[in-house]
Design an enzyme around this catalytic site. Structure first.
Site: not given
Length: 291
Positions: A18, A220, A270
């Protein structure tokens, strides 16, 4: 290549990445440099986000189109409910269709900066489940969705809510789910078992965040609800100001996490790259025997 075809034809676990659209031309140059380096490991697909309120939507469209036309890689465009009506979303999807972009990652999206909670615009959607159903009506799109093994940060019902919503996303037409990043594999395994029991059959692909800057990951995680285990704090805190040491340990830990997931039959991985290629390539090198 359509995401559904990639999933259906895979005889080995998938490895995907990503990126986010940079806000500057210099950042975009760096993005293309990273993508060129990643071509060497041939990721199954590349997903591209866009910012809250569609703040980088035009760059997202340009990047996914260029990935498709110039790299030979399969792009997946993020699409959210934020700041767009049903009509506007339909127009954007028509543009994607005309450009040959047929893979969408459907999300509700985060509230724009300055807003305390998400609010749909007039004529828009409030939930990713509704966006997925709309996408399924719009043409031959392959649809990925998001899921949260530790529970969405806004959820009042925790993981049970997320499993219920994931079942709805599946029933409305999602082809696969990509998880929020996590660091404790047992969390994912429990979540997967609960999804199995709930009748969820779509592939659930673990999202992996290699730690390259521990202070950044702490920040985050506080926003997205990801849990940083005590053992990770213990390993990272003493070296957090030595970025080279953090990066090396982050790659080591992520590769170990990925290997354990693949050995437990995860359908793929991912990687959240943060627009950097080094860690992703290093992790792939250490687990490529399982891919």
């Amino acid at each position: 290549m359509k995401l559904s075809d990639i999933l259906n034809s895979a005889d080995k676990p998938l490895f995907s990445c990503e990126f986010f659209p940079p806000r500057t031309d210099k950042g975009e140059e760096n993005l293309w440099s990273c993508l060129k380096e990643l071509q060497a490991i041939n990721p199954a697909y590349i997903s591209v986000t866009y910012g809250a309120g569609g703040t980088t939507q035009d760059r997202t469209k340009g990047i996914v189109s260029r990935i498709k036309d110039k790299t030979g890689l399969s792009p997946v465009a993020h699409l959210t409910c934020v700041g767009a009506s049903k009509t506007q979303l339909g127009e954007l999807l028509a543009e994607y269709k005309a450009a040959g972009i047929n893979n969408i990652l459907a999300l509700r999206g985060d509230a724009p900066e300055g807003m305390n909670s998400f609010e749909a615009v007039a004529g828009g959607f409030s939930y990713a489940t509704d966006l997925i159903a709309f996408l399924r009506e719009q043409g031959d799109f392959s649809i990925a969705c998001a899921t949260y093994p530790e529970g969405h940060p806004e959820s009042k019902g925790g993981v049970a809510d997320d499993i219920r919503y994931l079942k709805m996303k599946q029933d409305n037409g999602a082809d696969c789910a990509i998880t929020q990043y996590f660091f404790d594999n047992d969390t994912f395994f429990r979540f997967r078992d609960q999804c199995d029991a709930a009748g969820i059959t779509l592939p659930i692909i673990p999202g992996i965040m290699p730690v390259g800057n521990f202070e950044q990951i702490v920040r985050f995680s506080s926003m997205c609800g990801a849990v940083i285990p005590a053992w990770l704090h213990e390993k990272m805190t003493p070296i957090q100001h030595d970025l080279d040491a953090v990066k090396a340990l982050g790659i080591e830990l992520a590769a170990k996490q990925c290997r354990e997931l693949l050995e437990a039959d995860a359908p793929g991985l991912h990687i959240y790259t943060l627009n950097k290629s080094e860690a992703t390539i290093a992790i792939h090198q250490q687990i490529k025997d399982l891919l």
